[in-house]
Each structure stands twice: as C-alpha cells, then as structure tokens.
Write an enzyme that holds these catalytic residues in place. Structure first.
Site, PDB file in Angstrom:
ATOM      1  CG  ASP A   1     -28.606   9.008 -42.061  1.00 22.98           C
ATOM      2  OD1 ASP A   1     -28.311   8.872 -40.863  1.00 22.98           O
ATOM      3  OD2 ASP A   1     -29.645   8.553 -42.581  1.00 22.98           O
TER       4      ASP A   1
ATOM      5  CB  CYS B   1      -8.587   8.538 -31.640  1.00 26.66           C
ATOM      6  SG  CYS B   1     -10.216   7.889 -31.338  1.00 26.66           S
TER       7      CYS B   1
END
Ligand code: SAM
Length: 332
Positions: free
Chosen positions: A157, A227
């Site tokens: 994590d 993106c």
C-alpha cells in the site's frame, strides 16, 4: 465512430473552448502506435519517426502483432503510448547526480518503471511498487526482461512507504485515474466514465500521494501523472499537494515545436496538438519543512484495509538488500 458521454463533452468544451472541435475530431482518428527502445539492448532504432521528447521513442506506421516478435520478449523495446514518454524530460533535474533512490509507486505493468530504469543516474536504485497483486506478475516480467539489476519490485500500500521517512529522492506517482485520455484506445474507460467516478479518482489520488508522502525526502522530487483530462484529477490535485503537503511546482523545460500545453500546475498533452494520447504530468519539489501545512479536516480513509503490518515489514526488509546492490550495473 466513438460516441462520447454527454457530460464529458461539456467538461471538455469548458476546458478547451474553441479547440473542442479539433479535440473531438482527433478522438475519431486511430491512435498512433509507438515503442520505446531499451538503451542497453543494442536494438538499433529502425528508420522510423522519432518521438520528439524521447531519445529512444519511435512511432510505427502500422501495429504489428507485437507478441510474435522475439525482440519484445527480449526486452529490446516496450510498447508505450508516446505522450507518456515525456517523463524523460524530467531527467534534466537529476543529471550529474549519482546514487539516487527512486520509487515508482503505481508501477504495473511497468512502462514508466522501465523508462526510469534507463533514466536513473549511475549507482541509483528503483523500487517499483504495485498494490494490486494480480498486476505484479506483468510488472515483474517486464522489469526482468528490461534487465536493470538495480530494481526492486514491491507489493505494498502507498501508506506502507511512510515507514521509510525521507528515503526516496524521486517519487513517481502515475496515478490510477478516470482514463479520459485513453478513450479512443480503450472504450472500456469511456463506458466506466461518470462525474462521480472522476470525483472518486481525484480523492483516491490524494489519498495515494498523502499516504506515501513521508517517504519522499525534503527537497525531493515528485512526478505526478495521469492519463486523464479533467482539472479535478490534475491541476486541482497539484494545487492540493502544494497547499496541503507542502511542495512547489517545477516547470520541465519544453520546446515550442512539441505543442505541449503548460499552465502553472503542469504539462498537458492533447491528441489534437501532440502525436499521442491525452496525458498530464507535473513535477513538484517537496518543501524543506516537509510538513503537512493544512492537514485535512478528517484523515483520508485507509487505502486497502486488509493489508497491514505484515506487508509493511516485508517492504522495509527488502530495501537494505537493494541498497547493498546499489552500484552494480549502474546507469549513466
Ligand atoms: N505506471 C504504470 C505504467 O506506466 O505502466 C501504469 C500505472 S496505472 C496508470 C495505475 C496503477 O495504480 C495501476 O497499476 C493500479 O493497479 C494501481 N492502483 C490502483 N489503485 C491503487 C491504490 N489505491 N493505490 C496505489 N496504486 C493503485
């Protein structure tokens, strides 16, 4: 012919103004095909159009069946969307240095990790991390084929890295996002799109950055990219990082011919202006105090609750080994 979600159109019209028509038209074109060669595998670039912002990047005129090409499996090149290769331009910031520690926090399947492995200065090491277990196999395979021994793969994590305060000189967070920049390549991203999903992604991105923030050293560099096109996941999050975590935006040197769109928070690639997909990247330098300047009113929810101390320990135990290996097979 792709049919864009109505609210996405409104969002982009607001963002682009009179450029909207050119943008919408570009989304109806086939996406360009591009590859990035491995600097260390001697696969001389073919006689192909260069990606202007990436020394080893080339456009192909057709899309071959890459999986039938032995050079792909030998790690001689990586199939990568051209705008993402702009990462290379940030390397000017660490030119002339040696022995740096890099963390690619959201690394699978490894496009930017293989690129960083080529861009790292001599004696550096890269920790390439992926939190989703099923995605680590591809990351591992791609980095193994790429062949830089100063690379460690972890499965943690983001918040686990906080147990290594000030450890990394450069951190890349290529954040999971709503993928608006990939709509013409990936219709699934378009089907999943909603304003609620954008909001969810923006919040998750802030949790990811703040979870790993302590692991970046003071005056260290954060490369944040997505993106996607909306401001929430890009400019607004950069502003949030500067104000809440404490950082300043560093502008990456550009050439006008690249047609990159720059504002005070970072650099944008739009498919109607640059030959590539939609992409956003910002380079930040962590403030010297490195403190939470304006802590959130409530702490961000944990990233993945089910993982805990066991994985934190495994991450920490990997790093001394990586350090011992620093200096082997260094890049220049
Ligand atoms: N950097 C990669 C490359 O160039 O090939 C692409 C990374 S992709 C945009 C984002 C990555 O973030 C995915 O691999 C995804 O599994 C991972 N991810 C998803 N949720 C995450 C979370 N909560 N924390 C950290 N990473 C996450």
């Amino acid at each position: 012919m792709i049919s864009l979600p109505g609210n996405f159109k409104i969002q982009m019209q607001n963002l682009l103004g009179e450029d909207w028509n050119d943008f919408a038209e570009a989304l109806q074109q086939a996406p360009p095909v591009s590859i990035r060669y491995n600097r260390h595998k001697n696969a001389a670039p073919q006689d192909a159009e260069e990606v202007a912002w990436c020394a080893m990047g080339r456009y192909l005129t057709t899309r071959p069946v890459f999986t039938l090409d032995p050079l792909l499996h030998a790690g001689a090149y990586y199939v990568q969307e051209a705008s993402s290769m702009f990462l290379e331009q940030a390397a000017v910031l660490w030119r002339g240095q040696t022995g740096l520690r890099f963390l690619d926090l959201c690394a699978a399947p490894g496009g930017k990790s293989t690129h960083l492995a080529d861009l790292m200065p001599a004696g550096s090491m890269l920790v390439s991390n992926e939190v989703i277990r099923t995605r680590t196999a591809a990351l591992s395979e791609n980095l193994t084929k790429w062949g830089n021994p100063n690379t460690v793969i972890t499965h943690n994590d983001p918040e686990d890295f906080a147990s290594l305060p000030g450890f990394f000189d450069v951190m890349l967070i290529d954040a999971p996002c709503s993928g608006e920049g990939l709509f013409r390549k990936d219709p699934a991203a378009m089907e999943e799109w909603s304003e609620a999903h954008v909001k969810f992604c923006a919040e998750r991105q802030r949790r990811i950055v703040s979870g790993a923030w302590d692991a970046l050293k003071e005056e260290g560099l954060l490369l944040y990219s997505t993106c996607t096109c909306n401001r929430e996941e890009n400019e607004n999050n950069i502003r949030w990082i500067t104000q809440h975590l404490g950082a300043e935006v560093v502008h990456i040197p550009l050439q006008p011919a690249w047609n990159v769109t720059t504002n005070e928070y970072g650099h944008r690639f739009f498919p109607h202006k640059t030959k590539g997909e939609g992409f956003f990247i910002s380079l930040l330098r962590k403030n010297k105090t490195g403190k939470l300047l304006f802590p959130m009113s409530s702490p961000p929810p944990p990233l993945l609750k089910e993982r805990g101390a066991e994985r934190r320990a495994s991450c920490a135990s990997l790093l001394p080994l990586a350090q011992r290996e620093r200096g082997l097979g260094g890049e220049d």
